[in-house]
Design a protein around this motif. Structure first.
Motif, short mmCIF file in Angstrom:
data_model
loop_
_atom_site.label_atom_id
_atom_site.label_comp_id
_atom_site.label_asym_id
_atom_site.label_seq_id
_atom_site.Cartn_x
_atom_site.Cartn_y
_atom_site.Cartn_z
N UNK A 281 0.83 -1.20 0.00
CA UNK A 281 0.00 0.00 0.00
C UNK A 281 0.87 1.26 0.00
N UNK A 282 1.94 1.25 0.80
CA UNK A 282 2.81 2.43 0.84
C UNK A 282 3.55 2.61 -0.48
N UNK A 283 3.89 1.50 -1.16
CA UNK A 283 4.55 1.60 -2.47
C UNK A 283 3.61 2.23 -3.49
N UNK A 284 2.35 1.79 -3.50
CA UNK A 284 1.38 2.37 -4.43
C UNK A 284 1.17 3.85 -4.12
N UNK A 285 1.11 4.17 -2.81
CA UNK A 285 0.93 5.57 -2.41
C UNK A 285 2.09 6.44 -2.92
N UNK A 286 3.32 6.00 -2.67
CA UNK A 286 4.49 6.78 -3.10
C UNK A 286 4.55 6.90 -4.62
N UNK A 287 4.21 5.82 -5.31
CA UNK A 287 4.22 5.87 -6.78
C UNK A 287 3.24 6.90 -7.29
N UNK A 288 2.13 7.05 -6.58
CA UNK A 288 1.10 7.96 -7.04
C UNK A 288 1.31 9.41 -6.69
N UNK A 289 2.10 9.70 -5.63
CA UNK A 289 2.17 11.08 -5.16
C UNK A 289 3.55 11.73 -5.29
N UNK A 290 4.62 10.96 -5.30
CA UNK A 290 5.94 11.61 -5.35
C UNK A 290 6.96 10.67 -5.95
N UNK A 291 7.49 11.04 -7.11
CA UNK A 291 8.45 10.18 -7.81
C UNK A 291 9.78 10.07 -7.08
N UNK A 292 10.17 11.12 -6.33
CA UNK A 292 11.45 11.10 -5.64
C UNK A 292 11.46 10.06 -4.52
N UNK A 293 10.42 10.07 -3.71
CA UNK A 293 10.39 9.15 -2.57
C UNK A 293 9.93 7.75 -2.97
N UNK A 294 9.29 7.65 -4.12
CA UNK A 294 9.07 6.32 -4.68
C UNK A 294 10.41 5.70 -5.07
N UNK A 295 11.28 6.52 -5.67
CA UNK A 295 12.63 6.05 -6.00
C UNK A 295 13.37 5.63 -4.74
N UNK A 296 13.26 6.44 -3.69
CA UNK A 296 13.94 6.12 -2.43
C UNK A 296 13.42 4.82 -1.84
N UNK A 297 12.10 4.61 -1.87
CA UNK A 297 11.54 3.37 -1.33
C UNK A 297 12.03 2.17 -2.11
N UNK A 298 12.06 2.29 -3.44
CA UNK A 298 12.54 1.18 -4.26
C UNK A 298 14.01 0.87 -3.97
N UNK A 299 14.84 1.90 -3.89
CA UNK A 299 16.26 1.69 -3.58
C UNK A 299 16.42 1.09 -2.18
N UNK A 300 15.59 1.53 -1.23
CA UNK A 300 15.67 1.00 0.14
C UNK A 300 15.37 -0.50 0.17
N UNK A 301 14.38 -0.93 -0.60
CA UNK A 301 14.05 -2.35 -0.63
C UNK A 301 15.21 -3.16 -1.19
N UNK A 330 8.32 -5.86 -3.97
CA UNK A 330 9.07 -5.31 -5.10
C UNK A 330 8.31 -5.50 -6.41
N UNK A 331 7.55 -6.58 -6.52
CA UNK A 331 6.71 -6.76 -7.70
C UNK A 331 5.63 -5.68 -7.77
N UNK A 332 5.06 -5.36 -6.60
CA UNK A 332 4.07 -4.28 -6.55
C UNK A 332 4.72 -2.95 -6.91
N UNK A 333 5.94 -2.73 -6.40
CA UNK A 333 6.68 -1.51 -6.73
C UNK A 333 6.89 -1.42 -8.24
N UNK A 334 7.29 -2.53 -8.85
CA UNK A 334 7.55 -2.52 -10.29
C UNK A 334 6.28 -2.22 -11.08
N UNK A 335 5.17 -2.85 -10.69
CA UNK A 335 3.90 -2.61 -11.40
C UNK A 335 3.44 -1.17 -11.20
N UNK A 336 3.53 -0.68 -9.96
CA UNK A 336 3.11 0.70 -9.68
C UNK A 336 3.95 1.69 -10.48
#
Length: 653
Positions: A281-301, A330-336
């Motif tokens: 859920x947090x990955x989908x949220x970040x993907x939808x609202x902020x590309x910078x912190x979506x990148x950070x979440x993906x790198x963190x994983x 990570x699959x959800x992150x990729x799809x989002x």
């Protein structure tokens, strides 16, 4: 010595501090669903608090924040009242913990939660809404970054289709989820999107803070989790108050990292699918609202996967740790990411480099992020940094935050090497401030526990609570001072109704409504989203949902728009000998040609001012070039010209 403490150690600590005993540690989906129910309840409370505060302060005619101390004093009063609610919640929570330890059933659990939710959302509302009570604009007014955000919100209020804020035929280069929701709400409520920007920002940040409070407290029942939620909210507001989607992502960052590491570390303390649901859920949220912190979440994983495997090998474990939960996330992150950014990235890859707007990174964006400064939050961050260094081998919270810090620097370094803005120094420093503030709270909690056990004759916890309250009030009451410049912009910029909140004469936007009427009349009611406008006064797009031929400057242009070539095309049009030649060029152009030219009028010609930025959100570094169109270029039956103030509205028939 092993690199990670044993599960027995963690479980023994859970009996004394509540760490790891939160709801999300339960098997299956039950823990996640319980958290979801409480998150919805917290969101409703925050919605009532924030909307109620905004409504109450809109009923009074206040003096401007920049010219009076009235709103500053009321802000402090609201902040102190909110902190009082949080203190009451902590005291009741402590009482409930003592009651439970004595074998009695805890009381007033929901009252405690309601107070904490109302307190943190009230703190956000008092800090952001009261200083802006006398203006319709949000923090930073129509400064370059905010102008782009407001323009995107306005565009999405006119049409639900995701699009670039300026160029309707290009995929958006910005995560547009927050703006899409705000735009749809503005459309549903029948209010201008720019006017909804302020209340929607305050309410959404307040809701995010309350939901983050729920998440933190479910990761551990220690009273210090409440402190972590409050401090990370304050740090996020201080760091990124002018960017609501970034604040929302930042307040969720800490609990997301702790949840992720708790699920994938070699000896996981969060099991079942509950953590997976939360992280997805947090990955989908970040993907939808902020590309910078979506990148950070993906790198963190990715960093956590590497750390988990490395830690397992250092312990001589024959099998790798179970990475199934993180693989699913990570699959959800990729799809989002594919859904939100796929069209833009695909177009960027397939577009020749010569046709892209490549602005690179400025010197400040390439500087090494360093979040420690001379301030209360800076001191707390320094304490947190020292705690991370000393406890990273033994504490899962320290491990999660430390991995988040490492991921932040990795993301920034990759962005610098690639020459992109996926994670600039600004976003990296914002994330580091929030993470180190959380670490500082955990360090303080550990210090208090050690002192309490070493000096039982002194009520250390009460002293710590008193000092914490004093420090919190001291920090939050200085936030309006720290944000003085962006708050001032909300009072000095002219809003969509042509008013300046500080009472001084308005600027050019006071003519924008008349210009809109002139365009509608000249284009015979053609829908706004089908009328491309060329203008150097890009604030017009923040208030009216017209697509543009050129964005406010090269730095804020979509990279697919080929900004420099468009500028050269405009220069060529300005040098044409007559109107017929211009019409032929417009019809033969490779882009959607402007159907309306909104230019400045002089006695001899029409002018178009082109802006260039070398630093983000810094008007002092903006330079201008003026393109002059001879009157003869538009002197024919192909165009109609209407004068509105200093502007000429030139529309094709």
């Amino acid at each position: 010595m092993t690199t990670l403490e044993s599960r027995d150690t963690i479980e023994r600590r859970a009996h004394t501090t509540g760490e790891g005993s939160g709801v999300v540690a339960k098997k299956g989906f039950s823990g996640a669903w319980r958290l979801l129910r409480e998150a919805v309840a917290a969101a409703l409370v925050a919605l009532c608090v924030a909307s109620g505060g905004l409504t109450a302060f809109s009923l009074v005619q206040w003096p401007a924040f920049t010219t009076s101390n009235v709103l500053r004093a009321l802000t402090t009063v609201g902040q102190v009242a909110s902190v009082a609610l949080l203190v009451a919640s902590v005291l009741m929570q402590r009482r409930a913990t003592e009651t439970a330890s004595s074998g009695q059933a805890p009381r007033r659990t929901w009252v405690t939660k309601l107070l904490s939710w109302a307190g943190v959302s009230g703190l956000v509302t008092a800090t952001l809404a009261i200083p802006l009570a006398a203006t319709r604009l949000y923090i930073a007014g129509l400064e370059p970054e905010q102008q782009k955000r407001t323009g995107l919100l306005t565009a999405l209020s006119d049409s639900p289709g995701l699009r670039d804020s300026t160029y309707p035929d290009l995929p958006s280069d910005t995560a547009a989820g927050w703006f899409w929701i705000g735009g749809r709400l503005a459309n549903l409520a029948g209010v201008p999107a720019w006017e909804l920007f302020k209340p929607f920002s305050v309410v959404s940040i307040a809701v995010a803070a309350a939901v983050a409070m729920v998440w933190w407290t479910k990761l551990g029942r220690s009273l210090w989790m409440t402190g972590a939620a409050v401090v990370t909210t304050v740090a996020a507001v201080v760091a990124a108050a002018d960017d609501p989607p970034a604040v929302i992502a930042l307040v969720m960052l800490g609990p997301a990292l702790v949840t992720a590491w708790g699920a994938v570390r070699p000896q996981p303390v969060l099991s079942g699918w509950g953590p997976v649901v939360l992280l997805a859920a947090s990955a989908v949220l970040c993907a939808g609202i902020d590309e910078h912190y979506f990148t950070l979440l993906a790198v963190s994983l990715v960093v956590m996967v590497v750390a988990s495997v490395a830690a397992a090998r250092m312990q001589s474990r024959k099998a790798f740790p179970s990475l199934k939960p993180l693989i699913v996330v990570m699959a959800v992150v990729a799809v989002s990411g594919a859904v939100m950014y796929g069209p833009y990235l695909l177009a960027l890859i397939t577009t020749p480099a010569s046709e892209r707007t490549d602005i690179g990174l400025s010197a400040s964006e390439r500087a090494l992020p360093w979040p420690i400064d001379v301030s209360a939050l800076g001191a707390l961050g320094l304490v947190g940094l020292l705690w991370l260094v000393t406890r990273v081998y033994r504490d899962r919270f320290a491990q999660a935050i430390a991995l988040g810090v490492v991921a932040t620097y990795v993301g920034w370094l990759l962005s610098v090497l690639a020459g992109t803005a996926a994670m600039t120094s600004l976003q990296a420093e914002q994330a580091l401030r929030v993470l180190l503030a959380a670490a500082g709270i955990f360090a303080s909690g550990e210090l208090v526990r050690e002192l309490a056990s070493s000096i039982p004759s002194i009520p250390i916890q009460r002293v710590a609570l008193a000092l914490g309250v004093i420090a919190t009030v001291a920090v939050v009451q200085e936030i309006p001072t720290d944000l003085r410049t962006p708050i001032s912009a909300a009072y000095t910029d002219t809003d969509g109704y042509g008013d300046r909140a500080d009472g001084y004469p308005p600027a050019a936007p006071t003519h924008f409504d008349q210009i809109d009427q002139a365009i509608r009349a000249a284009r015979q009611g053609q829908p706004r989203d089908q009328t491309t406008v060329l203008t150097g006064d890009s604030a017009f797009f923040a208030y009216h949902p017209y697509p543009g031929f050129l964005s406010q400057s090269d730095r804020y242009s979509n990279r697919l728009a080929d900004y420099n070539r468009r500028v050269r095309q405009l220069s060529a049009w300005a040098n044409l000998p007559n109107s017929e030649s211009l019409v032929d060029e417009l019809d033969a152009g490779q882009w959607d040609a402007p159907e309306v030219f909104l230019l400045r009028e002089t006695p001899t010609d029409y002018t178009l001012r082109i802006a260039r930025d070398t630093q983000p959100s810094d008007l002092a570094t903006r330079s201008y070039t003026t393109i002059r169109f001879p009157r003869a270029v538009f002197d024919s039956d192909h165009f109609t010209t209407t004068s509105v103030g200093p502007f000429a509205v030139i529309a094709r028939k």
